[in-house]
Design an enzyme around this catalytic site. Structure first.
Site, PDB file in Angstrom:
ATOM      1  N   THR A   1      41.638  65.917  26.467  1.00  0.00           N
ATOM      2  CA  THR A   1      40.711  65.044  25.736  1.00  0.00           C
ATOM      3  C   THR A   1      40.484  65.561  24.324  1.00  0.00           C
ATOM      4  OG1 THR A   1      38.382  64.375  25.627  1.00  0.00           O
ATOM      5  CG2 THR A   1      38.848  66.346  26.872  1.00  0.00           C
ATOM      6  N   ASP A   2      40.094  64.662  23.421  1.00  0.00           N
ATOM      7  CA  ASP A   2      39.759  65.100  22.049  1.00  0.00           C
ATOM      8  C   ASP A   2      38.487  65.956  22.034  1.00  0.00           C
ATOM      9  OD1 ASP A   2      37.871  63.089  22.522  1.00  0.00           O
ATOM     10  OD2 ASP A   2      38.356  61.913  20.733  1.00  0.00           O
ATOM     11  N   GLU A   3      37.703  65.879  23.111  1.00  0.00           N
ATOM     12  CA  GLU A   3      36.437  66.629  23.133  1.00  0.00           C
ATOM     13  C   GLU A   3      36.657  68.139  23.129  1.00  0.00           C
ATOM     14  OE1 GLU A   3      33.239  65.153  25.520  1.00  0.00           O
ATOM     15  OE2 GLU A   3      34.139  63.175  25.702  1.00  0.00           O
TER      16      GLU A   3
ATOM     17  N   TYR B   1      31.553  69.870  30.226  1.00  0.00           N
ATOM     18  CA  TYR B   1      32.753  69.056  30.510  1.00  0.00           C
ATOM     19  C   TYR B   1      33.893  69.449  29.582  1.00  0.00           C
ATOM     20  CZ  TYR B   1      35.988  65.137  29.865  1.00  0.00           C
ATOM     21  OH  TYR B   1      37.133  64.380  29.709  1.00  0.00           O
TER      22      TYR B   1
ATOM     23  N   ASN C   1      38.211  58.374  23.099  1.00  0.00           N
ATOM     24  CA  ASN C   1      37.447  57.624  24.116  1.00  0.00           C
ATOM     25  C   ASN C   1      38.199  56.371  24.553  1.00  0.00           C
ATOM     26  OD1 ASN C   1      35.336  59.409  23.360  1.00  0.00           O
ATOM     27  ND2 ASN C   1      33.849  57.861  23.998  1.00  0.00           N
TER      28      ASN C   1
ATOM     29  N   ALA D   1      39.965  64.728  37.478  1.00  0.00           N
ATOM     30  CA  ALA D   1      38.958  65.560  36.815  1.00  0.00           C
ATOM     31  C   ALA D   1      37.582  64.998  37.113  1.00  0.00           C
ATOM     32  CB  ALA D   1      39.180  65.567  35.300  1.00  0.00           C
TER      33      ALA D   1
ATOM     34  N   LYS E   1      37.546  71.187  30.314  1.00  0.00           N
ATOM     35  CA  LYS E   1      38.817  70.537  29.946  1.00  0.00           C
ATOM     36  C   LYS E   1      39.620  71.445  29.011  1.00  0.00           C
ATOM     37  CE  LYS E   1      40.255  66.956  30.744  1.00  0.00           C
ATOM     38  NZ  LYS E   1      41.136  66.476  31.851  1.00  0.00           N
TER      39      LYS E   1
ATOM     40  N   PRO F   1      20.399  51.692  27.080  1.00  0.00           N
ATOM     41  CA  PRO F   1      19.840  52.953  26.571  1.00  0.00           C
ATOM     42  C   PRO F   1      20.722  53.559  25.472  1.00  0.00           C
ATOM     43  CG  PRO F   1      20.956  53.333  28.668  1.00  0.00           C
ATOM     44  CD  PRO F   1      21.163  51.887  28.337  1.00  0.00           C
TER      45      PRO F   1
HETATM   46  N1  LIG Z   1      37.712  58.146  30.040  1.00  0.00           N
HETATM   47  C1  LIG Z   1      37.949  58.643  28.843  1.00  0.00           C
HETATM   48  O1  LIG Z   1      37.532  58.082  27.825  1.00  0.00           O
HETATM   49  C2  LIG Z   1      38.752  59.904  28.692  1.00  0.00           C
HETATM   50  C3  LIG Z   1      38.952  60.387  27.388  1.00  0.00           C
HETATM   51  C4  LIG Z   1      39.713  61.548  27.234  1.00  0.00           C
HETATM   52  C5  LIG Z   1      40.265  62.186  28.339  1.00  0.00           C
HETATM   53  N2  LIG Z   1      40.034  61.698  29.586  1.00  0.00           N
HETATM   54  C6  LIG Z   1      40.636  62.406  30.723  1.00  0.00           C
HETATM   55  O2  LIG Z   1      41.461  61.492  31.414  1.00  0.00           O
HETATM   56  C7  LIG Z   1      41.453  61.789  32.818  1.00  0.00           C
HETATM   57  C8  LIG Z   1      41.067  60.538  33.585  1.00  0.00           C
HETATM   58  O3  LIG Z   1      39.782  60.101  33.136  1.00  0.00           O
HETATM   59  P1  LIG Z   1      39.059  58.859  33.816  1.00  0.00           P
HETATM   60  O4  LIG Z   1      38.111  58.329  32.831  1.00  0.00           O
HETATM   61  O5  LIG Z   1      40.061  57.972  34.447  1.00  0.00           O
HETATM   62  O6  LIG Z   1      38.233  59.615  34.967  1.00  0.00           O
HETATM   63  P2  LIG Z   1      37.548  59.026  36.271  1.00  0.00           P
HETATM   64  O7  LIG Z   1      36.323  59.842  36.473  1.00  0.00           O
HETATM   65  O8  LIG Z   1      37.444  57.545  36.216  1.00  0.00           O
HETATM   66  O9  LIG Z   1      38.599  59.357  37.415  1.00  0.00           O
HETATM   67  C9  LIG Z   1      38.818  60.651  37.894  1.00  0.00           C
HETATM   68  C10 LIG Z   1      39.597  60.531  39.205  1.00  0.00           C
HETATM   69  O10 LIG Z   1      39.881  61.861  39.674  1.00  0.00           O
HETATM   70  C11 LIG Z   1      39.574  61.903  41.057  1.00  0.00           C
HETATM   71  N3  LIG Z   1      39.228  63.295  41.394  1.00  0.00           N
HETATM   72  C12 LIG Z   1      38.127  63.989  40.988  1.00  0.00           C
HETATM   73  N4  LIG Z   1      38.143  65.214  41.506  1.00  0.00           N
HETATM   74  C13 LIG Z   1      39.279  65.317  42.259  1.00  0.00           C
HETATM   75  C14 LIG Z   1      39.851  66.350  43.036  1.00  0.00           C
HETATM   76  N5  LIG Z   1      39.254  67.553  43.170  1.00  0.00           N
HETATM   77  N6  LIG Z   1      41.028  66.127  43.656  1.00  0.00           N
HETATM   78  C15 LIG Z   1      41.650  64.919  43.547  1.00  0.00           C
HETATM   79  N7  LIG Z   1      41.137  63.887  42.823  1.00  0.00           N
HETATM   80  C16 LIG Z   1      39.963  64.093  42.187  1.00  0.00           C
HETATM   81  C17 LIG Z   1      38.426  60.944  41.251  1.00  0.00           C
HETATM   82  O11 LIG Z   1      38.301  60.519  42.595  1.00  0.00           O
HETATM   83  C18 LIG Z   1      38.820  59.825  40.313  1.00  0.00           C
HETATM   84  O12 LIG Z   1      39.658  58.887  40.948  1.00  0.00           O
HETATM   85  C19 LIG Z   1      40.477  62.944  32.995  1.00  0.00           C
HETATM   86  O13 LIG Z   1      41.215  64.129  33.079  1.00  0.00           O
HETATM   87  C20 LIG Z   1      39.633  62.916  31.735  1.00  0.00           C
HETATM   88  O14 LIG Z   1      39.156  64.202  31.408  1.00  0.00           O
HETATM   89  C21 LIG Z   1      39.282  60.582  29.775  1.00  0.00           C
END
Ligand SMILES: NC(=O)c1ccc[n+]([C@@H]2O[C@H](COP(=O)([O-])OP(=O)(O)OC[C@H]3O[C@@H](n4cnc5c(N)ncnc54)[C@H](O)[C@@H]3O)[C@@H](O)[C@H]2O)c1
Length: 330
Positions: free
Chosen positions: A130-132, A154, A183, A86, A158, A209
């Site tokens: 996500t919780d968002e 975003y 988060n 994502a 999602k 910030p």
């Molecule tokens: N980080 C958080 O706190 C959090 C909280 C709730 C949900 N999420 C969800 O968890 C998932 C992972 O989050 P994260 O923080 O590891 O994200 P991140 O941004 O660190 O990693 C996203 C990964 O997806 C890959 N990617 C992006 N677009 C792509 C595409 N079109 N095809 C193939 N790969 C692609 C990127 O290269 C990257 O490796 C996401 O779906 C996010 O919405 C994250």
């Protein structure tokens, strides 16, 4: 022993790579093989997969989840999909939402369609949401049955992918399971996100910030606990169901900042108040009763311990984050 072949999208990112390292690491289930499909956007980092690169059960495929031909071929060779890929940064979605719609919505739909086309029949599809998607609330916590009221581009993208995934269960009977987590924090987190940004700024003697009045509240979930929850849902959850995954530690951004200042031995002089994020959600809080009672989930990582470990990891791994900050001009 039969091996479950898992396709992990976005496995080079923060959470996805931790999921893969855990699955193929010493305490992992042992009966899985993993293919990572990742486009390696600015957030995807091959270094995150260094420790599993030589593992016999690991394969990496650079590619886009929107590439229908590639995704169809890959899905045909796997039993389960764990879908992390994502665009994940709210601030970037405010600057431009197109990539969020293309990856998060169209990308998910492309994967879901490939899952339907799988010649061998059903594939299990774990969608990481996500919780968002729930919006923002002032008191109480969201159960999974609450309506989705996403506020940022975003979160809206999602929510769209979350609902699309569930619609493929209702319409086509696909084994879709959705998790909505709070988060995440931990090591290997891209340094544009609040905890790694603040830690690395403080390590460099720079100011941090803080948005608005700093009173926005988030529930913090350690990546180990998130992986625990994901594995419970992947292996024991029910098709068509949604499971919240939380960490049980709610903090305002001000409280979080104080803890990080303490770890760095810095004072509030290191804090710069900056104009609030547009549409900044006040508070997120997920009710985790369902995953706890049904699957036995309990967050195990004490937040102060997890935060101190995270701080130490960034202190000791400058070579990982410094080039990323320089490239992203953070
Ligand atoms: N980080 C958080 O706190 C959090 C909280 C709730 C949900 N999420 C969800 O968890 C998932 C992972 O989050 P994260 O923080 O590891 O994200 P991140 O941004 O660190 O990693 C996203 C990964 O997806 C890959 N990617 C992006 N677009 C792509 C595409 N079109 N095809 C193939 N790969 C692609 C990127 O290269 C990257 O490796 C996401 O779906 C996010 O919405 C994250």
């Amino acid at each position: 022993m039969t091996t479950t072949r898992i396709l992990v999208t976005g496995g080079a990112g923060f959470i996805g790579s931790h999921y893969v390292r855990t699955l193929l690491g010493p305490g992992g289930p042992g009966d899985v093989s993993v293919t990572v499909l990742d486009k390696l956007t600015y957030a995807g980092n091959p270094a995150n997969l260094e420790t599993v690169r030589g593992h016999a059960a690991f394969r990496f495929m650079k590619g886009d989840i929107r590439d229908s031909g590639l995704v169809t071929d890959l899905v045909a060779e796997h039993d389960q999909i764990v879908h992390f890929a994502a665009e994940s940064h709210v601030d970037r979605s405010i600057r431009g939402a197109a990539e969020f719609v293309l990856t998060n919505v169209l990308g998910t739909q492309t994967l879901l369609d490939a899952a339907l086309r799988r010649p061998e029949g059903s594939v299990r599809f774990l969608h990481v949401s996500t919780d968002e998607v729930y919006g923002s609330l002032t008191e109480g916590s969201w159960p999974e049955t609450d309506p989705l009221r996403p506020n940022s581009p975003y979160a809206a993208s999602k929510a769209s992918s979350d609902l699309l995934a569930l619609s493929y269960h209702r319409t086509f009977g696909l084994d879709v399971r959705v998790t909505r987590c709070s988060n995440n924090y931990g090591h290997h987190h891209f340094p544009e996100k609040v905890i790694p940004l603040f830690v690395t700024n403080l390590l460099d003697g720079r100011r941090v910030p803080l948005y608005g009045d700093g009173l926005n509240v988030r529930d913090w979930l350690h990546i180990d606990d998130h992986v625990q929850g994901l594995e419970l849902v992947r292996t024991g959850g029910r098709a068509g169901e949604v499971y919240n995954i939380g960490g049980g530690t709610e903090l305002s951004n001000k409280e979080l900042t104080q803890l990080l200042l303490d770890l760095a031995g810095a004072s509030w002089d290191s804090v710069e108040y900056v104009p609030d994020r547009l549409g900044h959600d006040l508070r997120y809080s997920v009710d985790c009763t369902k995953i706890s009672t049904e699957l036995g989930y309990r967050p195990r990582k004490d937040f102060t311990v997890g935060l101190a470990e995270t701080f130490a990891w960034y202190r000791d791994n400058r070579a990982w984050w410094q080039p990323l900050k320089e490239r992203a001009a953070l």
